[in-house]
Motif scaffolding. Structure first.
Motif, short mmCIF file in Angstrom:
data_model
loop_
_atom_site.label_atom_id
_atom_site.label_comp_id
_atom_site.label_asym_id
_atom_site.label_seq_id
_atom_site.Cartn_x
_atom_site.Cartn_y
_atom_site.Cartn_z
N ALA A 23 -16.39 -3.44 7.27
CA ALA A 23 -17.04 -2.29 6.63
C ALA A 23 -18.33 -1.92 7.37
O ALA A 23 -18.63 -0.73 7.52
CB ALA A 23 -17.33 -2.61 5.17
N LEU A 24 -19.07 -2.93 7.82
CA LEU A 24 -20.30 -2.65 8.57
C LEU A 24 -19.99 -1.96 9.90
O LEU A 24 -20.81 -1.22 10.43
CB LEU A 24 -21.09 -3.93 8.80
N ARG A 25 -18.81 -2.19 10.43
CA ARG A 25 -18.38 -1.51 11.66
C ARG A 25 -17.92 -0.09 11.38
O ARG A 25 -17.59 0.66 12.28
CB ARG A 25 -17.25 -2.29 12.33
N GLY A 26 -17.84 0.26 10.10
CA GLY A 26 -17.43 1.61 9.73
C GLY A 26 -15.95 1.77 9.47
O GLY A 26 -15.48 2.90 9.30
N GLU A 27 -15.21 0.68 9.43
CA GLU A 27 -13.77 0.78 9.16
C GLU A 27 -13.57 1.14 7.69
O GLU A 27 -14.08 0.46 6.81
CB GLU A 27 -13.08 -0.55 9.44
N PRO A 28 -12.82 2.18 7.42
CA PRO A 28 -12.54 2.52 6.02
C PRO A 28 -11.41 1.64 5.48
O PRO A 28 -10.54 1.21 6.23
CB PRO A 28 -12.09 3.98 6.08
N PHE A 29 -11.48 1.36 4.21
CA PHE A 29 -10.41 0.63 3.55
C PHE A 29 -9.61 1.64 2.75
O PHE A 29 -10.16 2.40 1.97
CB PHE A 29 -10.96 -0.45 2.61
N VAL A 30 -8.31 1.65 2.96
CA VAL A 30 -7.44 2.59 2.28
C VAL A 30 -6.35 1.79 1.57
O VAL A 30 -5.67 0.98 2.19
CB VAL A 30 -6.80 3.57 3.29
N ALA A 31 -6.23 2.03 0.28
CA ALA A 31 -5.17 1.37 -0.47
C ALA A 31 -3.84 1.97 -0.04
O ALA A 31 -3.69 3.18 0.03
CB ALA A 31 -5.38 1.56 -1.96
N ARG A 32 -2.90 1.12 0.26
CA ARG A 32 -1.58 1.57 0.66
C ARG A 32 -0.58 1.10 -0.37
O ARG A 32 -0.71 0.04 -0.95
CB ARG A 32 -1.23 1.00 2.03
N MET A 33 0.42 1.90 -0.57
CA MET A 33 1.47 1.56 -1.52
C MET A 33 2.65 0.96 -0.77
O MET A 33 3.00 1.41 0.32
CB MET A 33 1.94 2.80 -2.28
N ASP A 34 3.27 -0.05 -1.37
CA ASP A 34 4.49 -0.55 -0.78
C ASP A 34 5.66 0.31 -1.27
O ASP A 34 5.46 1.28 -2.00
CB ASP A 34 4.69 -2.04 -1.08
N THR A 35 6.84 -0.03 -0.89
CA THR A 35 7.99 0.81 -1.23
C THR A 35 8.28 0.87 -2.73
O THR A 35 8.93 1.79 -3.19
CB THR A 35 9.26 0.34 -0.49
N SER A 36 7.76 -0.09 -3.48
CA SER A 36 7.98 -0.07 -4.93
C SER A 36 6.87 0.66 -5.67
O SER A 36 6.88 0.73 -6.89
CB SER A 36 8.09 -1.51 -5.45
N GLY A 37 5.90 1.22 -4.93
CA GLY A 37 4.82 1.97 -5.56
C GLY A 37 3.63 1.12 -5.95
O GLY A 37 2.69 1.59 -6.59
N HIS A 38 3.63 -0.15 -5.54
CA HIS A 38 2.51 -1.03 -5.85
C HIS A 38 1.51 -1.03 -4.69
O HIS A 38 1.89 -0.93 -3.52
CB HIS A 38 3.00 -2.46 -6.09
N ARG A 39 0.25 -1.18 -5.05
CA ARG A 39 -0.80 -1.24 -4.03
C ARG A 39 -0.64 -2.54 -3.25
O ARG A 39 -0.38 -3.58 -3.79
CB ARG A 39 -2.16 -1.23 -4.72
N ARG A 40 -0.79 -2.46 -1.94
CA ARG A 40 -0.75 -3.67 -1.12
C ARG A 40 -2.04 -3.77 -0.33
O ARG A 40 -2.77 -2.80 -0.18
CB ARG A 40 0.47 -3.67 -0.22
N THR A 41 -2.29 -4.95 0.18
CA THR A 41 -3.52 -5.21 0.91
C THR A 41 -3.53 -4.43 2.22
O THR A 41 -2.56 -4.47 2.98
CB THR A 41 -3.64 -6.71 1.22
N PRO A 42 -4.62 -3.70 2.49
CA PRO A 42 -4.70 -2.97 3.76
C PRO A 42 -4.94 -3.90 4.93
O PRO A 42 -5.36 -5.02 4.76
CB PRO A 42 -5.90 -2.04 3.54
N ARG A 43 -4.70 -3.38 6.09
CA ARG A 43 -4.95 -4.16 7.31
C ARG A 43 -6.26 -3.75 7.91
O ARG A 43 -6.79 -2.76 7.78
CB ARG A 43 -3.85 -3.94 8.32
#
Length: 130
Positions: free
Chosen positions: A110-130
């Motif tokens: 985050a200090l490097r400015g990387e945004p965190f974006v919630a991603r959905m898996d194929t079942s519509g559940h939020r998964r951990t971003p990379r």
């Protein structure tokens, strides 16, 4: 703002006015107290995060090495119940340190400015971003 799983509760989410100050305070708690003497680390939180990451990763490795050798190194000096207590301390501390290392990495990103974006898996559940 979205923060990923593992984000430290003591650190405000990026984008909040005092988020970097909260990150610095939290990171300083993760490293030896002597790090507080270096103003450059307060002025440049990314440098502090980098140093904290290296310090905690080294501590994880030291704990793993300590765990592997504790029973052999201490068997002539401590009774069996004390050795087991030492091993239990390592078993508890190890996961805490690994979790801390992962949280530090998130704050550093985050200090490097990387945004965190919630991603959905194929079942519509939020998964951990990379």
């Amino acid at each position: 703002m979205y923060v990923p799983p593992g984000w430290p509760s003591e650190v405000l989410p990026p984008g909040n006015p005092d988020w970097e100050a909260s990150a610095v305070a939290w990171l300083l708690d993760a490293v030896p107290p002597d790090y507080r003497a270096y103003g450059v680390l307060r002025r440049h939180p990314l440098a502090l995060a980098r140093m904290a990451r290296h310090h905690v990763n080294a501590t994880v490795e030291a704990a793993r090495t300590g765990y592997r050798g504790a029973a052999v190194d201490l068997k002539e000096h401590l009774p069996p119940h004390a050795i087991e207590a030492v091993l239990e301390a390592y078993r508890r501390e190890g996961p805490r340190l690994v979790k801390l290392a992962a949280s530090i990495e998130l704050v550093e990103r985050a200090l490097r400015g990387e945004p965190f974006v919630a991603r959905m898996d194929t079942s519509g559940h939020r998964r951990t971003p990379r």
